[in-house]
Write a protein that holds these residues in place. Sequence first.
Motif, PDB file in Angstrom:
ATOM      1  N   GLY A 144      51.283 -21.905   4.862  1.00 22.72           N
ATOM      2  CA  GLY A 144      51.127 -21.688   6.294  1.00 22.72           C
ATOM      3  C   GLY A 144      52.131 -20.692   6.819  1.00 22.72           C
ATOM      4  N   GLY A 145      53.260 -20.529   6.156  1.00 20.82           N
ATOM      5  CA  GLY A 145      54.240 -19.529   6.513  1.00 20.82           C
ATOM      6  C   GLY A 145      55.061 -19.900   7.729  1.00 20.82           C
ATOM      7  N   TYR A 146      55.607 -18.865   8.362  1.00 18.08           N
ATOM      8  CA  TYR A 146      56.513 -19.059   9.476  1.00 18.08           C
ATOM      9  C   TYR A 146      56.002 -18.306  10.693  1.00 18.08           C
ATOM     10  CZ  TYR A 146      59.271 -20.170   5.401  1.00 18.08           C
ATOM     11  OH  TYR A 146      59.698 -20.695   4.210  1.00 18.08           O
ATOM     12  N   GLY A 147      56.295 -18.842  11.848  1.00 20.29           N
ATOM     13  CA  GLY A 147      55.951 -18.172  13.090  1.00 20.29           C
ATOM     14  C   GLY A 147      54.471 -17.868  13.195  1.00 20.29           C
ATOM     15  N   LYS A 148      54.144 -16.616  13.521  1.00 23.82           N
ATOM     16  CA  LYS A 148      52.757 -16.222  13.716  1.00 23.82           C
ATOM     17  C   LYS A 148      51.977 -16.193  12.407  1.00 23.82           C
ATOM     18  CE  LYS A 148      53.671 -13.502  17.874  1.00 23.82           C
ATOM     19  NZ  LYS A 148      53.553 -12.168  18.511  1.00 23.82           N
ATOM     20  N   SER A 149      52.665 -16.316  11.274  1.00 22.35           N
ATOM     21  CA  SER A 149      51.970 -16.259   9.988  1.00 22.35           C
ATOM     22  C   SER A 149      51.286 -17.563   9.633  1.00 22.35           C
ATOM     23  CB  SER A 149      52.976 -15.914   8.878  1.00 22.35           C
ATOM     24  OG  SER A 149      53.598 -14.685   9.132  1.00 22.35           O
ATOM     25  N   VAL A 171      41.374  -7.814   8.353  1.00 21.67           N
ATOM     26  CA  VAL A 171      42.269  -8.703   9.096  1.00 21.67           C
ATOM     27  C   VAL A 171      43.555  -7.955   9.421  1.00 21.67           C
ATOM     28  CG1 VAL A 171      43.627 -10.835   9.000  1.00 21.67           C
ATOM     29  CG2 VAL A 171      41.342 -10.762   7.978  1.00 21.67           C
ATOM     30  N   ASP A 172      44.003  -8.048  10.668  1.00 23.63           N
ATOM     31  CA  ASP A 172      45.259  -7.424  11.081  1.00 23.63           C
ATOM     32  C   ASP A 172      46.426  -8.147  10.406  1.00 23.63           C
ATOM     33  OD1 ASP A 172      47.338  -6.143  12.333  1.00 23.63           O
ATOM     34  OD2 ASP A 172      47.063  -7.137  14.260  1.00 23.63           O
ATOM     35  N   VAL A 173      47.248  -7.425   9.654  1.00 22.49           N
ATOM     36  CA  VAL A 173      48.342  -8.050   8.901  1.00 22.49           C
ATOM     37  C   VAL A 173      49.698  -7.851   9.562  1.00 22.49           C
ATOM     38  CG1 VAL A 173      47.080  -7.743   6.755  1.00 22.49           C
ATOM     39  CG2 VAL A 173      48.743  -6.002   7.450  1.00 22.49           C
ATOM     40  N   VAL A 181      55.203 -11.058   3.863  1.00 24.56           N
ATOM     41  CA  VAL A 181      54.902 -10.676   2.490  1.00 24.56           C
ATOM     42  C   VAL A 181      55.012 -11.854   1.532  1.00 24.56           C
ATOM     43  CG1 VAL A 181      55.618  -9.181   0.583  1.00 24.56           C
ATOM     44  CG2 VAL A 181      55.612  -8.295   2.912  1.00 24.56           C
ATOM     45  N   ASP A 182      55.917 -12.792   1.810  1.00 27.14           N
ATOM     46  CA  ASP A 182      56.074 -13.922   0.882  1.00 27.14           C
ATOM     47  C   ASP A 182      54.799 -14.757   0.810  1.00 27.14           C
ATOM     48  OD1 ASP A 182      56.814 -14.719   3.587  1.00 27.14           O
ATOM     49  OD2 ASP A 182      57.329 -16.668   2.746  1.00 27.14           O
ATOM     50  N   ILE A 183      54.085 -14.880   1.929  1.00 27.32           N
ATOM     51  CA  ILE A 183      52.831 -15.633   1.927  1.00 27.32           C
ATOM     52  C   ILE A 183      51.747 -14.853   1.192  1.00 27.32           C
ATOM     53  CG2 ILE A 183      51.093 -16.765   3.346  1.00 27.32           C
ATOM     54  CD1 ILE A 183      53.188 -16.987   5.544  1.00 27.32           C
ATOM     55  N   LEU A 184      51.699 -13.532   1.432  1.00 26.56           N
ATOM     56  CA  LEU A 184      50.752 -12.692   0.700  1.00 26.56           C
ATOM     57  C   LEU A 184      50.990 -12.823  -0.799  1.00 26.56           C
ATOM     58  CD1 LEU A 184      48.650 -10.427   0.394  1.00 26.56           C
ATOM     59  CD2 LEU A 184      50.531  -8.784   0.720  1.00 26.56           C
ATOM     60  N   LYS A 185      52.250 -12.748  -1.208  1.00 27.26           N
ATOM     61  CA  LYS A 185      52.607 -12.855  -2.630  1.00 27.26           C
ATOM     62  C   LYS A 185      52.124 -14.183  -3.209  1.00 27.26           C
ATOM     63  CE  LYS A 185      56.701 -12.903  -5.634  1.00 27.26           C
ATOM     64  NZ  LYS A 185      58.185 -12.823  -5.629  1.00 27.26           N
ATOM     65  N   ALA A 186      52.361 -15.259  -2.494  1.00 27.81           N
ATOM     66  CA  ALA A 186      51.967 -16.584  -2.971  1.00 27.81           C
ATOM     67  C   ALA A 186      50.450 -16.701  -3.099  1.00 27.81           C
ATOM     68  CB  ALA A 186      52.510 -17.661  -2.033  1.00 27.81           C
ATOM     69  N   ARG A 187      49.719 -16.167  -2.125  1.00 31.22           N
ATOM     70  CA  ARG A 187      48.264 -16.273  -2.161  1.00 31.22           C
ATOM     71  C   ARG A 187      47.656 -15.386  -3.246  1.00 31.22           C
ATOM     72  NH1 ARG A 187      44.933 -16.354   3.273  1.00 31.22           N
ATOM     73  NH2 ARG A 187      43.388 -16.857   1.672  1.00 31.22           N
ATOM     74  N   LEU A 188      48.248 -14.235  -3.472  1.00 28.09           N
ATOM     75  CA  LEU A 188      47.763 -13.354  -4.537  1.00 28.09           C
ATOM     76  C   LEU A 188      47.817 -14.058  -5.884  1.00 28.09           C
ATOM     77  CD1 LEU A 188      49.460 -10.001  -3.493  1.00 28.09           C
ATOM     78  CD2 LEU A 188      46.992 -10.414  -3.598  1.00 28.09           C
ATOM     79  N   ILE A 189      48.888 -14.846  -6.070  1.00 31.49           N
ATOM     80  CA  ILE A 189      49.050 -15.575  -7.324  1.00 31.49           C
ATOM     81  C   ILE A 189      48.129 -16.788  -7.361  1.00 31.49           C
ATOM     82  CG2 ILE A 189      50.660 -16.953  -8.703  1.00 31.49           C
ATOM     83  CD1 ILE A 189      52.910 -15.133  -7.592  1.00 31.49           C
ATOM     84  N   GLN A 190      48.179 -17.595  -6.310  1.00 26.84           N
ATOM     85  CA  GLN A 190      47.428 -18.848  -6.292  1.00 26.84           C
ATOM     86  C   GLN A 190      45.926 -18.620  -6.406  1.00 26.84           C
ATOM     87  OE1 GLN A 190      47.887 -21.218  -2.768  1.00 26.84           O
ATOM     88  NE2 GLN A 190      46.975 -23.008  -3.669  1.00 26.84           N
ATOM     89  N   GLU A 191      45.430 -17.567  -5.756  1.00 28.87           N
ATOM     90  CA  GLU A 191      43.998 -17.330  -5.733  1.00 28.87           C
ATOM     91  C   GLU A 191      43.532 -16.358  -6.816  1.00 28.87           C
ATOM     92  OE1 GLU A 191      42.404 -16.795  -1.759  1.00 28.87           O
ATOM     93  OE2 GLU A 191      44.129 -17.856  -0.902  1.00 28.87           O
ATOM     94  N   GLY A 192      44.479 -15.937  -7.677  1.00 31.20           N
ATOM     95  CA  GLY A 192      44.113 -15.173  -8.861  1.00 31.20           C
ATOM     96  C   GLY A 192      43.785 -13.710  -8.629  1.00 31.20           C
ATOM     97  N   ASP A 201      62.147 -16.899   1.673  1.00 35.23           N
ATOM     98  CA  ASP A 201      61.181 -17.965   1.970  1.00 35.23           C
ATOM     99  C   ASP A 201      61.610 -18.901   3.074  1.00 35.23           C
ATOM    100  OD1 ASP A 201      59.527 -17.031   0.081  1.00 35.23           O
ATOM    101  OD2 ASP A 201      60.139 -18.431  -1.474  1.00 35.23           O
ATOM    102  N   GLY A 202      62.742 -18.650   3.712  1.00 32.58           N
ATOM    103  CA  GLY A 202      63.181 -19.582   4.747  1.00 32.58           C
ATOM    104  C   GLY A 202      64.233 -18.963   5.630  1.00 32.58           C
ATOM    105  N   ASP A 203      64.427 -19.570   6.794  1.00 30.13           N
ATOM    106  CA  ASP A 203      65.361 -19.004   7.762  1.00 30.13           C
ATOM    107  C   ASP A 203      66.809 -19.097   7.321  1.00 30.13           C
ATOM    108  OD1 ASP A 203      63.274 -18.364   9.425  1.00 30.13           O
ATOM    109  OD2 ASP A 203      63.353 -20.286  10.492  1.00 30.13           O
TER     110      ASP A 203
END
Length: 225
Positions: free
Chosen positions: A76-81, A97-99, A104-115, A214-216
């Motif tokens: 789910g990420g942070y803030g507006k992400s 989709v407007d990025v 980027v950390d969420i994009l990185k995670a999804r790229l891996i998780q979703e193959g 990955d965190g504040d």
Amino acid sequence: MGFTPITKMNKIILTKDDVLRAQKHTLSNKAAARYLGVSYNVYKRYALVFNDNESGKTLFDKHLNRQGKGIKKHLGGYGKSKNFHKHPLRDVLEGRVDVSNYTVDILKARLIQEGFLIEQCNCCSFEERRVVDYKVPLVLNFKDKNKHNWKQDNLEFLCYNCYFLNVGNIWSDNQLKQMEDYQINKNTNNKDDEPTWDLDDTHIQHLKELGLWDGDDGDEFIDTI
């Protein structure tokens, strides 16, 4: 991925080698199906037919990852992400989709998780995982240097070494000095001089752009080194 499934009479055929190759580069059965470019049901049908030679389990059962090992839980990420995961990643990568408000950390995670990208260095193929948390030291690199261009052909993973050799620095000189001093103090058990790991806003932004923040409070970043 460069993989084209064999078709016969309009029916997709997967071999055992196809399934094993997909599993080698992914962390879940769903990601393996996406890696092969087939539906989950097609992948599952074949993965249940083939058995692992050592354990005797089906390849599907062997690749089950119910605990989500190695997969980030906070997509789910942070803030507006926080709504990023609601959009199909294919739409994100194809520019529908407007990025601008996503991280980027969420994009990185999804790229891996979703193959969508293999979790290995695109330059040297490094893919060794750290035993304690199953992480691979990879940086998400934007080939054209435009960090707002999230098209799939512009994205690649680089290990820390290849990023340093081909792109630039991950850490500042001051951060490197703190890490080196920390190792010395750790070996001498001198806890009075432990570093604070303070980072200025510019360097924090740099780490976020690399997908390493990955965190504040930075605890997750420190864990990656």
